[in-house]
Scaffold this motif. Structure first.
Motif, PDB file in Angstrom:
ATOM      1  N   ILE A  23     -75.333  65.796  69.048  1.00 38.17           N
ATOM      2  CA  ILE A  23     -76.564  65.366  69.706  1.00 38.17           C
ATOM      3  C   ILE A  23     -77.631  66.445  69.824  1.00 38.17           C
ATOM      4  N   LEU A  24     -77.254  67.677  70.135  1.00 36.92           N
ATOM      5  CA  LEU A  24     -78.269  68.674  70.465  1.00 36.92           C
ATOM      6  C   LEU A  24     -78.998  69.237  69.253  1.00 36.92           C
ATOM      7  N   SER A  25     -78.448  69.100  68.065  1.00 39.54           N
ATOM      8  CA  SER A  25     -79.139  69.589  66.874  1.00 39.54           C
ATOM      9  C   SER A  25     -80.152  68.569  66.342  1.00 39.54           C
ATOM     10  N   ARG A  26     -80.184  67.391  66.916  1.00 38.46           N
ATOM     11  CA  ARG A  26     -81.148  66.366  66.520  1.00 38.46           C
ATOM     12  C   ARG A  26     -82.479  66.620  67.208  1.00 38.46           C
ATOM     13  N   GLY A  27     -83.535  66.153  66.638  1.00 40.50           N
ATOM     14  CA  GLY A  27     -84.859  66.355  67.208  1.00 40.50           C
ATOM     15  C   GLY A  27     -85.247  65.246  68.163  1.00 40.50           C
ATOM     16  N   LEU A  28     -84.552  65.142  69.270  1.00 37.03           N
ATOM     17  CA  LEU A  28     -84.855  64.108  70.253  1.00 37.03           C
ATOM     18  C   LEU A  28     -86.037  64.553  71.105  1.00 37.03           C
ATOM     19  N   ARG A  29     -86.936  63.624  71.433  1.00 32.28           N
ATOM     20  CA  ARG A  29     -88.223  64.004  72.009  1.00 32.28           C
ATOM     21  C   ARG A  29     -88.213  64.293  73.494  1.00 32.28           C
ATOM     22  N   VAL A  34     -82.419  61.578  74.924  1.00 35.08           N
ATOM     23  CA  VAL A  34     -81.114  62.239  74.892  1.00 35.08           C
ATOM     24  C   VAL A  34     -80.069  61.366  75.584  1.00 35.08           C
ATOM     25  N   ALA A  35     -80.388  60.870  76.765  1.00 34.95           N
ATOM     26  CA  ALA A  35     -79.439  60.027  77.503  1.00 34.95           C
ATOM     27  C   ALA A  35     -79.185  58.712  76.781  1.00 34.95           C
ATOM     28  N   ARG A  36     -80.221  58.148  76.186  1.00 29.47           N
ATOM     29  CA  ARG A  36     -80.068  56.887  75.458  1.00 29.47           C
ATOM     30  C   ARG A  36     -79.197  57.067  74.230  1.00 29.47           C
TER      31      ARG A  36
END
Length: 133
Positions: A23-29, A34-36
């Motif tokens: 999860i953390l290496s993805r570019g979440l805005r 992140v929670a979703r």
């Protein structure tokens, strides 16, 4: 990222590696994304005029959800002076099992967002002890 997360006392190398790879290496805005993505949000049940929460959404990464709930249980059972552990104890003081289950998911979500902020911005969460380098 793995070394930074594994410096947190209570987080091992395997957990840090799983979080970074999943999860953390993805570019979440933002924190909601992140929670979703982890599946640590509620599932709304909207039927007509009735709007309520159905429970924990199963749409998300099951490995991250399982790992974060285990991490939340271990951090809630420890005798640390972290503000999140105190928050959990204050919210579950009534002793009901349903409250503990609901609040452990909320604690897992808070821990995930705190680790996301640590990795992306370098902001160390309050009350978190880091291992020396």
């Amino acid at each position: 990222m793995v070394r930074l997360l594994s410096r947190i006392i209570g987080v091992g190398i395997e957990t840090a590696d799983m979080l970074v790879n999943e999860i953390l290496s993805r570019g979440l805005r933002d924190r909601r994304a992140v929670a979703r993505y982890a599946g640590l949000t509620g599932a709304p049940d909207e039927s007509g005029q009735r709007r309520r929460e159905k429970g924990l959404a199963r749409a998300g990464n099951a490995r991250v959800r399982y790992g974060m709930i285990l991490l939340a249980w271990s951090s809630s059972n420890s005798k640390r002076t972290a503000p999140l552990a105190h928050w959990f104890c204050a919210r579950t003081a009534d002793g009901r099992g349903g409250t503990r289950k609901t609040m452990i998911v909320a604690l897992a979500r808070k821990l995930l967002i705190a680790s996301w902020r640590l990795v992306t911005t370098g902001e160390i969460p309050t009350g978190v002890a880091l291992r020396p380098v």
